[in-house]
Scaffold this motif. Structure first.
Motif, PDB file in Angstrom:
ATOM      1  N   HIS A  30      -0.154  -0.676   0.998  1.00 29.92           N
ATOM      2  CA  HIS A  30       0.073   0.558   1.764  1.00 29.92           C
ATOM      3  C   HIS A  30       0.807   1.598   0.906  1.00 29.92           C
ATOM      4  O   HIS A  30       0.425   2.778   0.868  1.00 29.92           O
ATOM      5  CB  HIS A  30       0.875   0.230   3.024  1.00 29.92           C
ATOM      6  CG  HIS A  30       1.269   1.432   3.813  1.00 29.92           C
ATOM      7  ND1 HIS A  30       0.344   2.247   4.423  1.00 29.92           N
ATOM      8  CD2 HIS A  30       2.481   1.979   4.073  1.00 29.92           C
ATOM      9  CE1 HIS A  30       0.978   3.242   5.045  1.00 29.92           C
ATOM     10  NE2 HIS A  30       2.275   3.095   4.845  1.00 29.92           N
ATOM     11  N   GLN A  33      -1.626   2.850  -1.857  1.00 30.61           N
ATOM     12  CA  GLN A  33      -2.670   3.728  -1.306  1.00 30.61           C
ATOM     13  C   GLN A  33      -2.091   5.087  -0.923  1.00 30.61           C
ATOM     14  O   GLN A  33      -2.730   6.122  -1.088  1.00 30.61           O
ATOM     15  CB  GLN A  33      -3.333   3.082  -0.085  1.00 30.61           C
ATOM     16  CG  GLN A  33      -4.248   1.918  -0.443  1.00 30.61           C
ATOM     17  CD  GLN A  33      -4.960   1.337   0.782  1.00 30.61           C
ATOM     18  OE1 GLN A  33      -5.191   2.028   1.770  1.00 30.61           O
ATOM     19  NE2 GLN A  33      -5.299   0.065   0.711  1.00 30.61           N
ATOM     20  N   CYS A  34      -0.886   5.070  -0.401  1.00 25.69           N
ATOM     21  CA  CYS A  34      -0.248   6.316   0.008  1.00 25.69           C
ATOM     22  C   CYS A  34       0.011   7.195  -1.224  1.00 25.69           C
ATOM     23  O   CYS A  34      -0.295   8.401  -1.230  1.00 25.69           O
ATOM     24  CB  CYS A  34       1.050   5.989   0.744  1.00 25.69           C
ATOM     25  SG  CYS A  34       1.620   7.309   1.798  1.00 25.69           S
ATOM     26  N   TYR A 158      -1.131  11.119   4.462  1.00 26.70           N
ATOM     27  CA  TYR A 158      -1.500  10.059   3.511  1.00 26.70           C
ATOM     28  C   TYR A 158      -1.117   8.692   4.091  1.00 26.70           C
ATOM     29  O   TYR A 158      -1.882   7.732   4.005  1.00 26.70           O
ATOM     30  CB  TYR A 158      -0.811  10.262   2.153  1.00 26.70           C
ATOM     31  CG  TYR A 158      -0.960  11.656   1.585  1.00 26.70           C
ATOM     32  CD1 TYR A 158      -2.182  12.331   1.652  1.00 26.70           C
ATOM     33  CD2 TYR A 158       0.115  12.317   0.989  1.00 26.70           C
ATOM     34  CE1 TYR A 158      -2.322  13.617   1.152  1.00 26.70           C
ATOM     35  CE2 TYR A 158      -0.022  13.594   0.477  1.00 26.70           C
ATOM     36  CZ  TYR A 158      -1.224  14.249   0.571  1.00 26.70           C
ATOM     37  OH  TYR A 158      -1.343  15.521   0.080  1.00 26.70           O
ATOM     38  N   ALA A 162      -3.476   5.338   4.610  1.00 30.63           N
ATOM     39  CA  ALA A 162      -3.217   4.334   3.575  1.00 30.63           C
ATOM     40  C   ALA A 162      -3.207   2.925   4.157  1.00 30.63           C
ATOM     41  O   ALA A 162      -2.248   2.177   4.006  1.00 30.63           O
ATOM     42  CB  ALA A 162      -1.883   4.651   2.883  1.00 30.63           C
ATOM     43  N   THR A 169      -6.603   0.586  -6.147  1.00 32.99           N
ATOM     44  CA  THR A 169      -5.627   1.652  -6.420  1.00 32.99           C
ATOM     45  C   THR A 169      -5.166   1.534  -7.867  1.00 32.99           C
ATOM     46  O   THR A 169      -5.328   0.479  -8.486  1.00 32.99           O
ATOM     47  CB  THR A 169      -4.373   1.508  -5.536  1.00 32.99           C
ATOM     48  OG1 THR A 169      -3.741   0.268  -5.856  1.00 32.99           O
ATOM     49  CG2 THR A 169      -4.677   1.587  -4.060  1.00 32.99           C
TER      50      THR A 169
END
Ligand SMILES: [Fe+2]
Length: 185
Positions: A30, A33-34, A158, A162, A169
């Motif tokens: 998370h 991805q953010c 985001y 995410a 990533t």
């Protein structure tokens, strides 16, 4: 007392393996991805690092509580504030403030973007109530007038996206290098 960058990386690597709330991704996925979404959107390194670290409070909270598992969503965990004392000696407000404001940004978006509330997961709607609920128009204006509130609102978007299981990533090292370049200590 500020954390060392190596301790932040260790927290994300070790504790980050746990599930992100009720979502199908880990805390580390998370966070990555953010940060990736922020980077792809052309955000500053400060906002990208804020995106990486926005939920560090979750990992610190479990560390402090000695792994005690709280019943989820029974109370507001205030995770947006927990990381701040640990990061304050390292980073400028451009990193700290979007982290501090990212929860309130949800309360803001519910007022300013029609349909936003409908996109929230049941868990997120529940936590919204625990976090104080949707802002009034006046509260929303006061919120967005604060420095770095606009960055917090973008971070929130985001954050919302995410949560994709298995999405590739950049590495944690890529974003830790960025954090190292910004760190003042
Ligand atoms: Fe998050």
């Amino acid at each position: 007392m500020p954390l060392q960058l190596s301790e932040i990386a260790r927290l994300l690597e070790a504790k980050g393996q746990r599930q992100y709330g009720r979502e199908a991704v880990s805390q580390l996925d998370h966070a990555l991805q953010c940060a990736q979404l922020a980077e792809e959107a052309g955000e500053t390194p400060q906002t990208i690092v804020a995106a990486l670290l926005h939920d560090l409070g979750h990992l610190l909270a479990t560390e402090r509580a000695g792994e005690a598992s709280q019943p989820q969503q029974q109370r507001d965990d205030l995770h947006q504030y927990i990381a701040l004392p640990f990061l304050r000696g390292l980073f400028a407000p451009a990193v700290l403030d979007p982290i501090r404001l990212h929860v309130d940004a949800k309360r803001y978006l519910c007022v300013t973007e029609s349909g936003y509330w409908d996109t929230l997961s049941p868990a997120s709607k529940r936590s919204l109530e625990l976090q104080g609920g949707i802002y009034t128009d006046e509260q929303a204006q006061r919120f967005i007038d604060q420095p770095f509130a606009a960055e917090a609102v973008r971070l929130r978007r985001y954050d919302d996206f995410a949560k994709v299981p298995g999405k590739p990533t950049p590495t944690l090292g890529h974003y830790m290098d960025m954090a190292r370049a910004l760190a003042t200590a």
